[in-house]
Write an enzyme that holds these catalytic residues in place. Structure first.
Site, PDB file in Angstrom:
ATOM      1  CE  LYS A   1      47.649  56.457 -12.590  1.00 46.90           C
ATOM      2  NZ  LYS A   1      47.344  56.538 -11.158  1.00 46.90           N
TER       3      LYS A   1
HETATM    4  C1  E4P Z   1      50.169  55.979  -9.233  1.00 46.01           C
HETATM    5  O1  E4P Z   1      49.707  56.858  -9.936  1.00 46.01           O
HETATM    6  C2  E4P Z   1      49.396  55.194  -8.270  1.00 46.01           C
HETATM    7  O2  E4P Z   1      48.181  55.859  -8.032  1.00 46.01           O
HETATM    8  C3  E4P Z   1      50.048  55.059  -6.929  1.00 46.01           C
HETATM    9  O3  E4P Z   1      51.216  55.817  -6.825  1.00 46.01           O
HETATM   10  C4  E4P Z   1      50.135  53.676  -6.412  1.00 46.01           C
HETATM   11  O4  E4P Z   1      50.691  53.714  -5.130  1.00 46.01           O
HETATM   12  P1  E4P Z   1      50.590  52.506  -4.083  1.00 46.01           P
HETATM   13  O5  E4P Z   1      51.561  51.453  -4.504  1.00 46.01           O
HETATM   14  O6  E4P Z   1      50.971  53.120  -2.775  1.00 46.01           O
HETATM   15  O7  E4P Z   1      49.182  52.010  -4.132  1.00 46.01           O
END
Ligand code: E4P
Length: 217
Positions: A87
């Site tokens: 990622k």
């Molecule tokens: C994406 O991969 C992130 O981990 C995540 O969806 C972020 O979500 P949030 O805005 O609820 O922190």
């Protein structure tokens, strides 16, 4: 549509996996910290534990913000387990690292995407997944769903194989709306998945069937 769970909580991951509908897991440094997983060794071990619970892709996020650091970290993450997806943040060095890993056949998830232009860059760099953050756009009164629709149109126009991973999903309606638009994947908390099970008429109907069965037996 693939269902990913967005958490580092092993119990939640196991519960979603047990339903038989889980296709993968996304994590991020904040989700790791929320579970009290700190320190490089513990974090790496935790990724392996997650991979042992699920069958699909598990996104592991790099902390470096420079190309060399991202490559070094990403290679170490990829070596942990075949299910690991690197990622990478949507910054210039993240795009360079995405191209580097995609040329090597290593899966990537380009994260922190808030515009169609950013998604287009990630697709051109060969990203496996691109993660537009729906909920965080909604939080600032911007139409997150419209972003997913724009990316869908652009990817379809040119046949990009990059999968749209709708992230920052907060509730069941986000899941349904993303499915209607044609998002390839959604990632959200366990509640956004198990919430889809619920309908009062199902509960009432089941109670009636069971009561009627008892009458006759
Ligand atoms: C994406 O991969 C992130 O981990 C995540 O969806 C972020 O979500 P949030 O805005 O609820 O922190």
């Amino acid at each position: 549509m693939k269902f990913f769970i967005d958490t580092a909580n092993l119990d939640d991951i196991a519960e979603a996996q047990a339903l038989g509908i889980l296709d993968g897991v996304t994590t991020n440094p904040s989700l790791m910290a929320k579970e009290g997983i700190t320190g490089e060794e513990n974090i790496l071990n935790h990724y392996v534990k997650i991979c042992e619970i699920v069958d699909g892709d598990v996104s592991a996020e790099v902390i470096s913000t420079d190309f060399e650091g991202m490559v070094k970290e990403g290679e170490a993450l990829a070596a942990l387990h075949p299910q690991i997806v690197i990622k990478l943040p949507l910054i210039a060095d993240g795009i360079k690292a995405c191209k580097y890993f995609s040329d090597k056949g290593i899966k990537t998830n380009v994260t922190l995407v808030f515009s169609a232009g950013q998604a287009l860059l990630a697709a051109k760099a060969g990203a496996t997944y691109v993660s537009p953050f729906l909920g965080r756009l909604d939080d600032i009164s911007t139409d997150g769903l419209n972003l997913i629709a724009e990316i869908r149109q652009i990817f379809d126009n040119y046949g990009f194989e990059t999968q749209i991973l709708a992230a920052s999903i907060r509730h069941t309606m986000h899941v349904i709306d993303c499915a209607k638009i044609g998002s390839d994947v959604m990632t959200g908390p366990l509640s956004s998945i198990t919430g889809l099970l619920k309908h009062p008429l199902t509960d009432i109907g089941l109670a009636k069937f069971l009561a009627d069965y008892k009458k006759g037996n």
